[in-house]
Design an enzyme around this catalytic site. Sequence first.
Site, PDB file in Angstrom:
ATOM      1  CE  LYS A  22      35.613  35.036  43.428  1.00  0.00           C
ATOM      2  NZ  LYS A  22      35.328  35.396  42.015  1.00  0.00           N
ATOM      3  CB  SER A  23      33.444  38.886  45.403  1.00  0.00           C
ATOM      4  OG  SER A  23      33.695  40.008  44.588  1.00  0.00           O
TER       5      SER A  23
ATOM      6  CG  ASN B  64      34.752  34.724  35.029  1.00  0.00           C
ATOM      7  OD1 ASN B  64      34.086  34.382  36.015  1.00  0.00           O
ATOM      8  ND2 ASN B  64      34.819  35.983  34.619  1.00  0.00           N
ATOM      9  CB  SER B  65      30.827  30.701  34.453  1.00  0.00           C
ATOM     10  OG  SER B  65      29.648  30.606  35.246  1.00  0.00           O
TER      11      SER B  65
ATOM     12  CB  CYS C 242      28.704  38.152  40.796  1.00  0.00           C
ATOM     13  SG  CYS C 242      29.110  36.476  40.211  1.00  0.00           S
TER      14      CYS C 242
ATOM     15  CE  LYS D 177      35.020  45.087  39.055  1.00  0.00           C
ATOM     16  NZ  LYS D 177      35.917  44.110  39.659  1.00  0.00           N
TER      17      LYS D 177
ATOM     18  CB  ILE E 223      32.941  47.515  33.530  1.00  0.00           C
ATOM     19  CG1 ILE E 223      33.962  46.970  32.525  1.00  0.00           C
ATOM     20  CG2 ILE E 223      32.413  48.846  33.093  1.00  0.00           C
ATOM     21  CD1 ILE E 223      33.440  46.727  31.102  1.00  0.00           C
TER      22      ILE E 223
ATOM     23  N   GLY F 112      42.595  42.133  35.477  1.00  0.00           N
ATOM     24  CA  GLY F 112      42.086  40.782  35.715  1.00  0.00           C
ATOM     25  C   GLY F 112      42.710  39.780  34.765  1.00  0.00           C
TER      26      GLY F 112
HETATM   27  O1  RRO Z   1      33.072  34.466  40.737  1.00  0.00           O
HETATM   28  C1  RRO Z   1      32.643  34.836  39.613  1.00  0.00           C
HETATM   29  O2  RRO Z   1      32.082  34.068  38.825  1.00  0.00           O
HETATM   30  C2  RRO Z   1      32.736  36.233  39.185  1.00  0.00           C
HETATM   31  C3  RRO Z   1      32.391  37.311  39.978  1.00  0.00           C
HETATM   32 BR1  RRO Z   1      31.917  37.145  41.768  1.00  0.00          BR
HETATM   33  C4  RRO Z   1      32.410  38.619  39.422  1.00  0.00           C
HETATM   34  O3  RRO Z   1      32.094  39.625  40.060  1.00  0.00           O
HETATM   35  N1  RRO Z   1      32.767  38.745  38.127  1.00  0.00           N
HETATM   36  C5  RRO Z   1      33.109  37.710  37.372  1.00  0.00           C
HETATM   37  O4  RRO Z   1      33.421  37.895  36.178  1.00  0.00           O
HETATM   38  N2  RRO Z   1      33.104  36.446  37.901  1.00  0.00           N
END
Ligand code: RRO
Length: 308
Positions: free
Chosen positions: A44-45, A68-69, A127, A161, A189, A268
């Site tokens: 995960k980032s 997603n958020s 993000c 990314k 992407i 994903g």
């Molecule tokens: O954690 C997120 O909301 C998120 C990230 Br960091 C991202 O790079 N891409 C995404 O769709 N969600």
Amino acid sequence: MDLSATLAGVHFANCVMNAAGALCVTRDELEALGRSRSGAIVTKSMTPAFRDGNPSPRYHSFPGGSINSMGLPNLGSPTYAVLIPGLRQFGKPVMASIAGLEPADFLDVAHVITEVRPDLIEVNLSCPNIPGKPQIGYDVEASRSLLQRLNGVITVPMGVKLPPYFDPAHHEAMADMLREIGVAFVSVINSVGNGLVVDPERECTVIKPKGGFGGLGGSMIKPVALANVRAFWKLFDGRVPIIGTGGIVSGMDVFEHGLCGASAVQIGTVLVDEGVGVFERLERELGEVLARKGYRSFAECRGRLREL
Ligand code: RRO
């Protein structure tokens, strides 16, 4: 069938791996990726400290894809620095995804994570879900300045990314800058930012943060993903390896990313939907597609899209 990939000098036994964010936050999730057929373990980032992320509901999957958020929920780079050495036991590349709310966060994470030498570092410039923080990847000069500074810190292959771009001028400006920096790979992407999914029966949004706006993934974004893979493949003349992400549900989708120029791919939405067993299915399906078409390896189809 040879489904391996080599990227920035790193060998992947399987060209399909998880995308940063998908089932890769916790130790258990990372170890499950290690035991699975995923070609790599992508984290995960991560940010300098633990983050809970945005309020729930923050992920919703539907027949066309997902929104997603999440808001960067992660354990924090010091914890990942402890976990990464243990992930080597699985004998596959470990890719650390790094992020931040400010440039200083990225540098802090880069210092901590470079120390434990993941095989690759993917810098997340895209993000879409932090209120008040625009995606860095939509600002070429901000991206340049950040990557120049990270180049002075990171000593393993560093890639980026990127968010989706929708205009050739934007692909060109970004590719020119990335060529100057000398990135080791490009991952395209990230989710298509700030979409809105509506539940008409309940007359409401399907996720809570940011008024329901969030990043779109899954099959509906495949044409956008393929266009970005193809655009960068052409701009780099095939000389910068590309990891294709977006809309992969089947082995045929992996093949399409390969034709457009991807050396490897990430998944994903389909991974979240199906769990880590999906890697075996994709491997089987991709092997069948390649064999039927007379290819001996995934690498052989790379970039071979015919333009009519
Ligand atoms: O954690 C997120 O909301 C998120 C990230 Br960091 C991202 O790079 N891409 C995404 O769709 N969600």
